[in-house]
Structures are given as C-alpha cells and as structure tokens.
Motif scaffolding. Sequence first.
Motif, PDB file in Angstrom:
ATOM      1  N   LYS A  29       0.856  -1.183   0.000  1.00 36.84           N
ATOM      2  CA  LYS A  29       0.000   0.000   0.000  1.00 36.84           C
ATOM      3  C   LYS A  29       0.891   1.232   0.000  1.00 36.84           C
ATOM      4  N   ASP A  30       0.738   2.063  -1.021  1.00 32.05           N
ATOM      5  CA  ASP A  30       1.505   3.308  -1.126  1.00 32.05           C
ATOM      6  C   ASP A  30       3.011   3.067  -1.014  1.00 32.05           C
ATOM      7  N   GLY A  31       3.486   1.987  -1.650  1.00 34.16           N
ATOM      8  CA  GLY A  31       4.910   1.679  -1.651  1.00 34.16           C
ATOM      9  C   GLY A  31       5.419   1.028  -0.384  1.00 34.16           C
ATOM     10  N   ILE A  32       4.527   0.657   0.524  1.00 35.40           N
ATOM     11  CA  ILE A  32       4.905   0.056   1.799  1.00 35.40           C
ATOM     12  C   ILE A  32       4.383  -1.378   1.856  1.00 35.40           C
ATOM     13  N   VAL A  33       5.263  -2.313   2.207  1.00 31.12           N
ATOM     14  CA  VAL A  33       4.865  -3.705   2.429  1.00 31.12           C
ATOM     15  C   VAL A  33       4.359  -3.796   3.866  1.00 31.12           C
ATOM     16  N   ILE A  34       3.124  -4.285   4.030  1.00 30.07           N
ATOM     17  CA  ILE A  34       2.499  -4.362   5.348  1.00 30.07           C
ATOM     18  C   ILE A  34       2.184  -5.816   5.662  1.00 30.07           C
ATOM     19  N   GLY A  35       2.608  -6.255   6.853  1.00 29.89           N
ATOM     20  CA  GLY A  35       2.301  -7.597   7.335  1.00 29.89           C
ATOM     21  C   GLY A  35       1.505  -7.503   8.612  1.00 29.89           C
ATOM     22  N   GLU A  36       0.414  -8.266   8.671  1.00 31.30           N
ATOM     23  CA  GLU A  36      -0.386  -8.338   9.890  1.00 31.30           C
ATOM     24  C   GLU A  36      -1.094  -9.681   9.910  1.00 31.30           C
ATOM     25  N   GLY A  37      -1.759  -9.986  11.019  1.00 32.25           N
ATOM     26  CA  GLY A  37      -2.458 -11.260  11.131  1.00 32.25           C
ATOM     27  C   GLY A  37      -1.595 -12.310  11.794  1.00 32.25           C
ATOM     28  N   ALA A  38      -1.905 -13.568  11.498  1.00 30.53           N
ATOM     29  CA  ALA A  38      -1.205 -14.695  12.107  1.00 30.53           C
ATOM     30  C   ALA A  38       0.220 -14.802  11.571  1.00 30.53           C
ATOM     31  N   ARG A  39       1.002 -15.703  12.170  1.00 37.17           N
ATOM     32  CA  ARG A  39       2.383 -15.924  11.755  1.00 37.17           C
ATOM     33  C   ARG A  39       2.472 -16.229  10.268  1.00 37.17           C
ATOM     34  N   SER A  40       3.395 -15.540   9.609  1.00 33.90           N
ATOM     35  CA  SER A  40       3.618 -15.756   8.189  1.00 33.90           C
ATOM     36  C   SER A  40       4.987 -15.221   7.816  1.00 33.90           C
ATOM     37  N   HIS A  41       5.542 -15.789   6.753  1.00 35.05           N
ATOM     38  CA  HIS A  41       6.824 -15.338   6.230  1.00 35.05           C
ATOM     39  C   HIS A  41       6.688 -15.134   4.728  1.00 35.05           C
ATOM     40  N   LEU A  42       7.092 -13.980   4.269  1.00 36.73           N
ATOM     41  CA  LEU A  42       7.025 -13.610   2.858  1.00 36.73           C
ATOM     42  C   LEU A  42       8.424 -13.771   2.274  1.00 36.73           C
ATOM     43  N   PHE A  43       8.584 -14.730   1.344  1.00 36.94           N
ATOM     44  CA  PHE A  43       9.892 -15.110   0.815  1.00 36.94           C
ATOM     45  C   PHE A  43      10.188 -14.461  -0.527  1.00 36.94           C
ATOM     46  N   SER A  44      11.455 -14.100  -0.703  1.00 38.63           N
ATOM     47  CA  SER A  44      11.939 -13.532  -1.960  1.00 38.63           C
ATOM     48  C   SER A  44      11.940 -14.583  -3.060  1.00 38.63           C
ATOM     49  N   PRO A  45      11.904 -14.142  -4.314  1.00 40.89           N
ATOM     50  CA  PRO A  45      11.958 -15.097  -5.424  1.00 40.89           C
ATOM     51  C   PRO A  45      13.361 -15.655  -5.671  1.00 40.89           C
ATOM     52  N   ASN A  46      14.392 -15.023  -5.141  1.00 38.36           N
ATOM     53  CA  ASN A  46      15.772 -15.432  -5.407  1.00 38.36           C
ATOM     54  C   ASN A  46      16.486 -15.836  -4.122  1.00 38.36           C
ATOM     55  N   THR A  47      17.556 -16.589  -4.269  1.00 41.91           N
ATOM     56  CA  THR A  47      18.400 -16.945  -3.132  1.00 41.91           C
ATOM     57  C   THR A  47      19.680 -16.110  -3.174  1.00 41.91           C
ATOM     58  N   TYR A  48      20.323 -16.019  -2.013  1.00 39.23           N
ATOM     59  CA  TYR A  48      21.509 -15.180  -1.860  1.00 39.23           C
ATOM     60  C   TYR A  48      22.525 -15.876  -0.966  1.00 39.23           C
ATOM     61  N   THR A  49      23.777 -15.525  -1.152  1.00 40.01           N
ATOM     62  CA  THR A  49      24.852 -16.048  -0.309  1.00 40.01           C
ATOM     63  C   THR A  49      25.487 -14.883   0.440  1.00 40.01           C
ATOM     64  N   ASN A  50      26.393 -14.163  -0.169  1.00 42.35           N
ATOM     65  CA  ASN A  50      27.006 -12.975   0.434  1.00 42.35           C
ATOM     66  C   ASN A  50      26.219 -11.763  -0.035  1.00 42.35           C
ATOM     67  N   LEU A  51      25.804 -10.914   0.916  1.00 43.54           N
ATOM     68  CA  LEU A  51      24.876  -9.845   0.551  1.00 43.54           C
ATOM     69  C   LEU A  51      24.831  -8.738   1.580  1.00 43.54           C
ATOM     70  N   GLU A  52      24.226  -7.639   1.147  1.00 41.93           N
ATOM     71  CA  GLU A  52      23.736  -6.595   2.040  1.00 41.93           C
ATOM     72  C   GLU A  52      22.239  -6.540   1.816  1.00 41.93           C
ATOM     73  N   PHE A  53      21.480  -6.402   2.883  1.00 42.58           N
ATOM     74  CA  PHE A  53      20.018  -6.398   2.851  1.00 42.58           C
ATOM     75  C   PHE A  53      19.582  -5.290   3.790  1.00 42.58           C
ATOM     76  N   LYS A  54      18.831  -4.312   3.265  1.00 46.31           N
ATOM     77  CA  LYS A  54      18.421  -3.213   4.141  1.00 46.31           C
ATOM     78  C   LYS A  54      17.005  -2.778   3.840  1.00 46.31           C
ATOM     79  N   ALA A  55      16.407  -2.149   4.854  1.00 44.06           N
ATOM     80  CA  ALA A  55      15.032  -1.667   4.741  1.00 44.06           C
ATOM     81  C   ALA A  55      14.781  -0.615   5.797  1.00 44.06           C
TER      82      ALA A  55
END
Length: 176
Positions: A29-55
Amino acid sequence: PDKNGWVKLFDGRTLSGWTAPDPSQWQMKDGIVIGEGARSHLFSPNTYTNLEFKAEVKLNHSGNSGMYLRAVYGTGWPKGYEAQVENTSSDPQKTGSLYNFNKVREQLIQDDTWWTQHIVAIGNRIIIKVNDKIVTDFVDEKNSFMSGYLALQQHNLGSVVQYRNLMVKRLPADEK
C-alpha cells in the motif's frame, strides 16, 4: 542494480514474485509492504549467499517481526538467520539481535517510528546495523546458514509491521 549495486526488492505497487507458504495478510500500500495477522513469512523469489540487505521498518506497540537471510523456504518458522525486528513485545531479543545467536536486550527503537535496519553477510560473519550503528557483529563458527532466501516475518496476531525501501546487494566472498 543501481550504480552502487543495490536492487530494489519491490516495485512499490505489488508483491510480485514474493510468496508466503503460510496463510497471510501481506499487502503493498503506497509503496509500503504491510504484514499483519497470524504468523507468516514472505519469501523472496531469489536466493543469496554474500549480501547486504536493508530496509526502513516501522512496528506497532507489542509488534514482532524479522528480516531473514539465507532462509530455507517453507511453512512454519524458517531455518535461517533472523535479524530481529522487535521493540516492546515480551520477547527479550530486541531489534538488532541476530535471533538465537547474538542477543540485544536493550530497546533501541520507539514504537511507530521509522528506522533503518541494514544487514551485511559475508561468509560466516553477520553484521546488523540499526540507524547506521553496528549493534551485532557475529561470526558463526558453525557456518549454520550459508545460502538461501530473504524473508520478511509477521510474527503474531496484533502485530503490524511495515517495510519500505527494501534493497539487496550481492557481494563477493572476499571480506575486503
């Protein structure tokens, strides 16, 4: 990638390519990923080894979430490294912890406030920065998780987590 190698993980309109194997309430919504409700995990389409990940992250009072890296895709609690996102819930491992590996017990962030979490993973070394301050610098001598998916966590009912400006940069194996 941009000129510095960063790749935006979402287009700002959809959750395209990302999947949640457990029932979920993830939305964009408006460029923001929102998670609510019961336990859940939203997975990326790709895998990674050495990386930087920020948000940039925002969490409600008593909310609980996490940014996973090198995670195994599947239902339930993923195996992988979790950079904790947690300010005022009952969990003693607070924002900036590398869950079950390096525990930050001090509340660093106020509820309902945007902050930046930045993770660097090269080989068995994981660094977590909160608002540009290193709060975890951990070397996993067991090499527990060396490659896998990124995932965002929605921990429990009542928790509402918001993510924006999610980006990843692949890194070489050379620590320098």
